[in-house]
Write a protein that holds these residues in place. Structure first.
Motif, short mmCIF file in Angstrom:
data_model
loop_
_atom_site.label_atom_id
_atom_site.label_comp_id
_atom_site.label_asym_id
_atom_site.label_seq_id
_atom_site.Cartn_x
_atom_site.Cartn_y
_atom_site.Cartn_z
N PRO A 140 0.79 -1.23 0.00
CA PRO A 140 0.00 0.00 0.00
C PRO A 140 0.83 1.28 0.00
CG PRO A 140 -0.95 -1.58 1.52
CD PRO A 140 0.35 -2.15 1.06
N VAL A 141 1.97 1.29 0.69
CA VAL A 141 2.82 2.49 0.71
C VAL A 141 3.39 2.77 -0.68
CG1 VAL A 141 5.00 3.44 1.57
CG2 VAL A 141 3.37 2.41 3.17
N VAL A 142 3.91 1.74 -1.33
CA VAL A 142 4.48 1.92 -2.68
C VAL A 142 3.38 2.31 -3.67
CG1 VAL A 142 5.59 0.71 -4.60
CG2 VAL A 142 6.44 0.40 -2.26
N SER A 143 2.25 1.61 -3.59
CA SER A 143 1.14 1.92 -4.50
C SER A 143 0.64 3.34 -4.31
CB SER A 143 -0.02 0.95 -4.27
OG SER A 143 0.37 -0.36 -4.57
N LEU A 144 0.44 3.73 -3.07
CA LEU A 144 -0.05 5.08 -2.79
C LEU A 144 0.92 6.13 -3.33
CD1 LEU A 144 -2.23 6.81 -1.47
CD2 LEU A 144 -0.93 6.66 0.66
N SER A 145 2.20 5.90 -3.14
CA SER A 145 3.21 6.84 -3.66
C SER A 145 3.10 6.95 -5.18
CB SER A 145 4.62 6.39 -3.27
OG SER A 145 4.73 6.32 -1.88
N ALA A 146 2.97 5.82 -5.84
CA ALA A 146 2.86 5.82 -7.31
C ALA A 146 1.59 6.53 -7.77
CB ALA A 146 2.90 4.39 -7.84
N TYR A 147 0.46 6.27 -7.11
CA TYR A 147 -0.81 6.87 -7.53
C TYR A 147 -0.82 8.37 -7.30
CZ TYR A 147 -2.08 1.95 -7.17
OH TYR A 147 -2.09 0.59 -7.26
N VAL A 148 -0.26 8.82 -6.20
CA VAL A 148 -0.19 10.26 -5.96
C VAL A 148 0.71 10.91 -7.01
CG1 VAL A 148 0.63 12.04 -4.36
CG2 VAL A 148 -0.78 10.15 -3.50
N PHE A 149 1.83 10.28 -7.31
CA PHE A 149 2.73 10.79 -8.34
C PHE A 149 2.01 10.87 -9.69
CE2 PHE A 149 5.94 9.96 -11.67
CZ PHE A 149 6.68 11.12 -11.55
N MET A 150 1.28 9.81 -10.05
CA MET A 150 0.55 9.81 -11.33
C MET A 150 -0.53 10.88 -11.35
SD MET A 150 0.30 5.85 -12.56
CE MET A 150 0.03 5.02 -11.00
N THR A 151 -1.17 11.12 -10.22
CA THR A 151 -2.18 12.18 -10.14
C THR A 151 -1.53 13.55 -10.38
OG1 THR A 151 -3.52 10.87 -8.63
CG2 THR A 151 -3.93 13.25 -8.67
N VAL A 152 -0.39 13.76 -9.75
CA VAL A 152 0.32 15.03 -9.90
C VAL A 152 0.72 15.26 -11.36
CG1 VAL A 152 2.45 16.27 -9.31
CG2 VAL A 152 1.11 15.16 -7.51
N ILE A 153 1.30 14.25 -12.01
CA ILE A 153 1.72 14.48 -13.40
C ILE A 153 0.52 14.58 -14.34
CG2 ILE A 153 4.02 13.53 -13.03
CD1 ILE A 153 3.19 11.03 -14.58
N SER A 154 -0.62 14.00 -13.97
CA SER A 154 -1.83 14.16 -14.79
C SER A 154 -2.31 15.60 -14.76
CB SER A 154 -2.95 13.26 -14.27
OG SER A 154 -2.64 11.92 -14.46
N VAL A 155 -2.14 16.24 -13.63
CA VAL A 155 -2.58 17.63 -13.49
C VAL A 155 -1.55 18.58 -14.10
CG1 VAL A 155 -3.09 19.45 -11.82
CG2 VAL A 155 -3.99 17.14 -11.47
N LEU A 156 -0.27 18.37 -13.81
CA LEU A 156 0.78 19.30 -14.24
C LEU A 156 1.26 19.07 -15.67
CD1 LEU A 156 2.93 19.46 -10.98
CD2 LEU A 156 1.07 20.97 -11.71
N LYS A 157 1.16 17.85 -16.17
CA LYS A 157 1.60 17.48 -17.52
C LYS A 157 3.02 17.99 -17.81
CE LYS A 157 -3.16 17.43 -19.15
NZ LYS A 157 -3.67 17.15 -17.83
N PRO A 158 3.99 17.54 -17.01
CA PRO A 158 5.37 18.02 -17.18
C PRO A 158 6.12 17.31 -18.30
CG PRO A 158 5.30 16.40 -15.42
CD PRO A 158 3.87 16.58 -15.91
#
Length: 182
Positions: free
Chosen positions: A143-161
């Motif tokens: 869950p810790v690794v998954s949560l980190s990955a999902y939050v990261f994916m959410t951030v890049i979905s919003v910022l589109k870097p």
């Protein structure tokens, strides 16, 4: 005479279809994030309590999440993301953020199948046999690794870097040249 334009091998989604798939994708992604938060809360409870009853209830609830909800939501997220990327101008390999999300989604789905679920299953098996939780990592690490990955994916979905990939730059250049030649 105008050069004949190549048809795109995958048809682009119309506006209503794109919106519908986007709603499915965002809902599935948010569900996956929420399920992972729930798994983390249950894993933290199992790892941090001294009560055998609470440990057993927590890991059994984790197993329900992992067996019945996690994989369908993961596959729905992966599938809807693929449809969106292939059916819109974003493309799958045109933008680095889309490409990164695809590979992270694939990796976390694979890790759910081959690491998270077996870890939860081993915890349930041990606790059901009246043994202590074998390893807190079995219920916390996934869950810790998954949560980190999902939050990261959410951030890049919003910022589109990060801009275009090499393929994206090549396709954009070809499109510009075709416009100039027309």
């Amino acid at each position: 005479m105008k050069p004949k334009q190549k048809s795109h091998p995958i048809p682009k989604l119309g506006r209503p279809a794109r919106r519908a798939v986007l709603v499915v994708h965002v809902t599935a992604s948010a569900s996956w994030l929420g399920l992972t938060l729930g798994l983390l809360a249950l894993g933290t409870t199992a790892a941090g309590t001294g009560s055998a009853v609470t440990v057993e209830a927590s890991v059994r609830a984790m197993k329900l999440f992992a067996d019945w909800l996690l994989l369908p939501v993961a596959f729905l997220t992966l599938l809807s993301g693929l449809v969106l990327s292939l059916g819109t101008p974003w493309g799958l390999a045109r933008y680095r953020w889309v490409w990164t999300k695809f590979w992270l989604t694939l990796a976390t789905t694979t890790a759910t199948v081959f690491a998270l679920r077996p870890g939860v299953d081993s915890a349930v098996t041990a606790v059901a046999a009246d043994a202590p939780l074998p390893d807190a990592g079995d219920v916390l690490f996934g869950p810790v690794v998954s949560l980190s990955a999902y939050v990261f994916m959410t951030v890049i979905s919003v910022l589109k870097p990060w801009g275009l990939t090499r393929r994206g730059r090549r396709l954009r250049g070809a499109a510009r040249r075709a416009l100039q030649d027309a």
